[in-house]
Design an enzyme around this catalytic site. Structure first.
Site, PDB file in Angstrom:
ATOM      1  N   CYS A 113      52.758  56.308  22.336  1.00 55.81           N
ATOM      2  CA  CYS A 113      52.187  57.261  21.191  1.00 55.81           C
ATOM      3  C   CYS A 113      51.856  58.636  21.918  1.00 55.81           C
ATOM      4  O   CYS A 113      51.879  59.780  21.230  1.00 55.81           O
ATOM      5  CB  CYS A 113      51.058  56.658  20.460  1.00 55.81           C
ATOM      6  SG  CYS A 113      51.454  55.251  19.533  1.00 55.81           S
ATOM      7  N   HIS A 249      47.685  62.649  17.023  1.00 51.33           N
ATOM      8  CA  HIS A 249      48.531  61.603  16.895  1.00 51.33           C
ATOM      9  C   HIS A 249      48.153  60.768  15.644  1.00 51.33           C
ATOM     10  O   HIS A 249      46.864  60.539  15.412  1.00 51.33           O
ATOM     11  CB  HIS A 249      48.672  60.507  18.012  1.00 51.33           C
ATOM     12  CG  HIS A 249      49.059  59.227  17.754  1.00 51.33           C
ATOM     13  ND1 HIS A 249      50.363  59.071  17.233  1.00 51.33           N
ATOM     14  CD2 HIS A 249      48.745  57.845  18.151  1.00 51.33           C
ATOM     15  CE1 HIS A 249      50.642  57.946  17.073  1.00 51.33           C
ATOM     16  NE2 HIS A 249      49.652  57.111  17.559  1.00 51.33           N
ATOM     17  N   ASN A 279      52.160  55.502  11.400  1.00 52.16           N
ATOM     18  CA  ASN A 279      52.176  55.768  12.842  1.00 52.16           C
ATOM     19  C   ASN A 279      53.540  55.952  13.223  1.00 52.16           C
ATOM     20  O   ASN A 279      54.367  54.638  13.370  1.00 52.16           O
ATOM     21  CB  ASN A 279      51.382  54.847  13.666  1.00 52.16           C
ATOM     22  CG  ASN A 279      51.095  55.085  14.947  1.00 52.16           C
ATOM     23  OD1 ASN A 279      51.890  55.700  15.537  1.00 52.16           O
ATOM     24  ND2 ASN A 279      50.424  54.403  15.569  1.00 52.16           N
TER      25      ASN A 279
END
Length: 322
Positions: A113, A249, A279
């Protein structure tokens, strides 16, 4: 001073949007359960003919168009992904061929990520040292390929997508120079087993599935992200009040709210797309950045902070004047 200036953004999503209600038809979950814990109501899932490379290529073309440049002028491609098309060669080389800009530098970065922040930091260093003049930095993922669809605590959290930016080396001066002002990156491998995929070519010979201990990841994320953001501000001599936009993020709405609160940053300055995209790992920051640029929130001259944390653990932040 030679700085890496952002001149174009782009993003791409798979054709199929999947709502919580649709997901509940195949997974033991509900819209109320997902929204209450994550803030996610929708995600996009790649079809068999949609890959990390194809999504990355689409996002790249949009960024190139926004920059008003020729693809052949790009001499560096850094692609962040945890879900490459092949074990090797790098997915970046597939994108390079698709764009027709052969002969330059192209490679992948694996930091999950945080991958886009790592890729942007690497590109910035290479531009400022003269190894390249114009770079394409991409985050692209097809995380749906590595999800355990029987584990409702993880499969509801993720989606597929890609985001890209074009940055070029430019001489910038004055009190408010454009470009990347500071980047700080970190990693701590001691926390490997809190967020990982249980497979790999040298261990099991299989791709494996994502495994995560959510509460522990949440605690580390809030602390680490707040600290790295402060590091970047201290390096630049700026304060939280100077930030026009935080593009984090997009992991979980609760993490975003907690991080903003810890920093004392108003939530209206936080770009949040997790509800629509879920996500998307390395793609989430450039996806959110592109959306905020295209809807007119982020404009030239704004001070924008990017931040992310992912498996490894890896984490980082980057301050840009766009």
């Amino acid at each position: 001073m030679l700085r890496s200036v952002l001149i174009g953004t782009g993003s791409a999503l798979p054709r199929q949007a999947v709502s919580n209600a649709e997901l509940a038809e195949r997974v033991d979950t509900s819209d109320e359960w997902i929204v209450g814990r994550t803030g996610i109501s929708n995600r996009y899932i790649a079809a068999p003919d949609e890959t990390t490379a194809s999504l990355a290529t689409e996002a790249a073309w949009k960024a190139i168009e926004a920059a008003g440049i020729e693809a052949a002028s790009i001499d560096l491609i850094v692609l962040a992904t945890a879900t490459p098309d092949q074990t090797f060669p790098a997915t970046a080389t597939i994108v390079q061929n698709n764009l027709g800009c052969r002969g330059g530098i192209a490679f992948d970065v694996a930091a999950v990520c945080s991958g886009f922040l790592y890729a942007l930091g690497i590109a910035d260093s290479m531009l400022r040292t003269g190894m390249a003049r114009r770079a394409l930095v991409i985050g692209s993922e097809t995380f749906s390929r590595i999800l355990d669809w029987d584990d409702r605590t993880t499969c509801v959290l993720f989606g597929d997508g890609a985001g890209a930016v074009v940055v070029e080396a430019r001489e910038e001066d004055g009190e408010k120079p454009r470009g990347i002002l500071a980047t700080r990156l970190h990693a701590d491998g001691a926390h490997n087993q809190l967020l990982y995929v249980d497979g790999g070519p040298s261990t099991t010979g299989t791709v494996g599935k994502l495994r995560m201990k959510g509460p522990e990841v949440f605690r580390h994320a809030v602390v680490n992200l707040a600290e790295v953001l402060k590091e970047v501000l201290e390096e630049t001599g700026l304060s939280t009040s100077d930030i026009d936009w935080l593009v984090p993020h997009q992991a979980n709405a609760r993490i975003l709210d907690a991080t903003a609160k810890k920093l004392g940053l108003p939530t209206e300055k936080v770009v949040m797309t997790v509800g629509q995209h879920a996500n998307t790992s390395a793609a989430s920051v450039p996806l959110a950045l592109d959306q905020a640029v295209r809807d007119g929130r982020i404009v030239q001259g704004d001070l924008v902070m990017l931040e992310a944390m992912g498996g490894g653990f890896t984490w980082g932040a980057c301050l840009i004047r766009v």
